[in-house]
Scaffold this motif. Sequence first.
Motif, mmCIF file in Angstrom:
data_model
loop_
_atom_site.group_PDB
_atom_site.id
_atom_site.type_symbol
_atom_site.label_atom_id
_atom_site.label_comp_id
_atom_site.label_asym_id
_atom_site.label_seq_id
_atom_site.Cartn_x
_atom_site.Cartn_y
_atom_site.Cartn_z
ATOM 1 N N GLY A 207 9.225 -9.514 38.668
ATOM 2 C CA GLY A 207 10.076 -9.197 39.482
ATOM 3 C C GLY A 207 11.430 -8.752 38.894
ATOM 4 N N TYR A 208 11.453 -8.506 37.666
ATOM 5 C CA TYR A 208 12.725 -8.114 37.070
ATOM 6 C C TYR A 208 12.716 -6.367 36.375
ATOM 7 C CZ TYR A 208 14.532 -12.878 36.387
ATOM 8 O OH TYR A 208 14.940 -14.163 36.899
ATOM 9 N N ASN A 209 14.045 -6.150 36.352
ATOM 10 C CA ASN A 209 14.395 -4.963 35.631
ATOM 11 C C ASN A 209 14.118 -4.930 34.171
ATOM 12 O OD1 ASN A 209 16.586 -3.600 34.150
ATOM 13 N ND2 ASN A 209 15.978 -2.067 35.557
ATOM 14 N N SER A 210 13.368 -4.331 33.530
ATOM 15 C CA SER A 210 13.119 -4.333 32.049
ATOM 16 C C SER A 210 14.292 -4.458 31.292
ATOM 17 C CB SER A 210 12.183 -3.159 31.478
ATOM 18 O OG SER A 210 12.871 -1.783 31.590
ATOM 19 N N ALA A 211 15.273 -3.754 31.337
ATOM 20 C CA ALA A 211 16.437 -3.675 30.663
ATOM 21 C C ALA A 211 17.229 -5.171 30.914
ATOM 22 C CB ALA A 211 17.584 -2.699 30.872
ATOM 23 N N TYR A 212 17.238 -5.553 32.042
ATOM 24 C CA TYR A 212 18.044 -7.111 32.152
ATOM 25 C C TYR A 212 17.157 -8.146 31.869
ATOM 26 C CZ TYR A 212 19.538 -11.153 34.613
ATOM 27 O OH TYR A 212 19.973 -12.455 34.636
ATOM 28 N N LEU A 213 15.780 -7.744 31.783
ATOM 29 C CA LEU A 213 15.085 -9.037 31.295
ATOM 30 C C LEU A 213 14.929 -9.142 29.766
ATOM 31 C CD1 LEU A 213 12.734 -11.220 32.154
ATOM 32 C CD2 LEU A 213 10.913 -9.430 32.000
ATOM 33 N N GLY A 214 14.989 -7.757 29.151
ATOM 34 C CA GLY A 214 15.207 -7.663 27.603
ATOM 35 C C GLY A 214 16.377 -8.464 27.152
ATOM 36 N N LYS A 215 17.407 -8.330 27.684
ATOM 37 C CA LYS A 215 18.519 -9.147 27.375
ATOM 38 C C LYS A 215 18.334 -10.555 27.493
ATOM 39 C CE LYS A 215 21.680 -5.120 28.440
ATOM 40 N NZ LYS A 215 22.944 -4.836 29.364
ATOM 41 N N LEU A 216 17.904 -11.147 28.766
ATOM 42 C CA LEU A 216 17.565 -12.176 29.109
ATOM 43 C C LEU A 216 16.585 -12.864 28.223
ATOM 44 C CD1 LEU A 216 18.523 -14.179 31.478
ATOM 45 C CD2 LEU A 216 16.178 -13.666 32.506
ATOM 46 N N PHE A 217 15.839 -12.394 27.678
ATOM 47 C CA PHE A 217 14.750 -12.752 26.846
ATOM 48 C C PHE A 217 15.339 -12.870 25.254
ATOM 49 C CE2 PHE A 217 11.117 -12.550 23.749
ATOM 50 C CZ PHE A 217 10.014 -13.032 24.572
ATOM 51 N N THR A 218 15.750 -11.964 24.958
ATOM 52 C CA THR A 218 16.628 -12.008 23.315
ATOM 53 C C THR A 218 17.675 -13.054 23.436
ATOM 54 O OG1 THR A 218 16.265 -9.640 23.384
ATOM 55 C CG2 THR A 218 18.109 -10.687 21.893
ATOM 56 N N LYS A 219 18.229 -13.336 24.320
ATOM 57 C CA LYS A 219 19.341 -14.192 24.340
ATOM 58 C C LYS A 219 18.856 -15.731 24.531
ATOM 59 C CE LYS A 219 23.457 -16.197 26.962
ATOM 60 N NZ LYS A 219 24.216 -15.921 28.186
#
Length: 290
Positions: A207-219
């Motif tokens: 249920g996430y946008n890939s760009a947002y989830l990518g930043k969330l994941f990396t952080k």
Amino acid sequence: MNESPPPKRAFNEYAFLTYGHPVKKLEELYLSYEEAAALIKRRFFCIQGQYTLGYQDLPTITLHNNPIGNDKLHEYCDTLVNYLQANNRSKVASTLFLLEEYLYNTDSSIDSVKLFLTDLLLQLKENINKLYNSSRISFPSNSAIINYISNCRYLYEIIRYISEQVKIVMDANNSLSRDSILSDILYYIDNNYQNNIKLETIAPLFGYNSAYLGKLFTKAIGENFNSYVDHRRIEHSKKLLEQPNLKVYEVSEKVGYKNVDYFHKKFKKYVGISPAEYRKQLTFDDNITY
């Protein structure tokens, strides 16, 4: 009601390229053309942002391959409902991923696939409304579900749509924390690393946008998604290399690298030596085949 608008289309989605095997003789050209023509019909199965398909993307489909009848419909519906009741987001995502893989290799028509997924979501909606207080869950109307899926041009759009409805149910019954979602994603990676998993594919399932989830994941994790997947694959490959009966190319395939040269490159990057050199350091007999 949660009436989703039709999927938006990018301008460059109107351009699509397919190509068949390279040929050396003019009389073989028709074989390459037939593959390219068959791939045109496979556009429905492209992932987001994919505008080309080559002969290597043609699945080996035989007669009655991966049928999509009522038995398969009830199987996936029951599985999803069970995981929803258990509030197991990672298992729901994994089930939808497996469903997408299954449908990719079906010999059924695209219209049949759409009808199957429409029936699946409608059945899922009916079962959920029986289990939960339907006033708390903002499901689309039946007509909205039918119209949305019929207007989808890609399989991933429909899977994402189903994922969004499932997320609504889970959010209505339990507000999950960000940490919990990341834990589910890590669990998903560790159990699906051998598949061709990409952030663009996983993000909609959660249920996430890939760009947002990518930043969330990396952080949260300290490295990007692709790097983490590579790390997990390499760690699993090290365990497999301890098995003397497995050749290096077989290990490569088992951890999700279809190209053994690429596996060698990644292994040396993270371990510092090649897979063969790593295996030589282990206490195996000298007759191991590399």
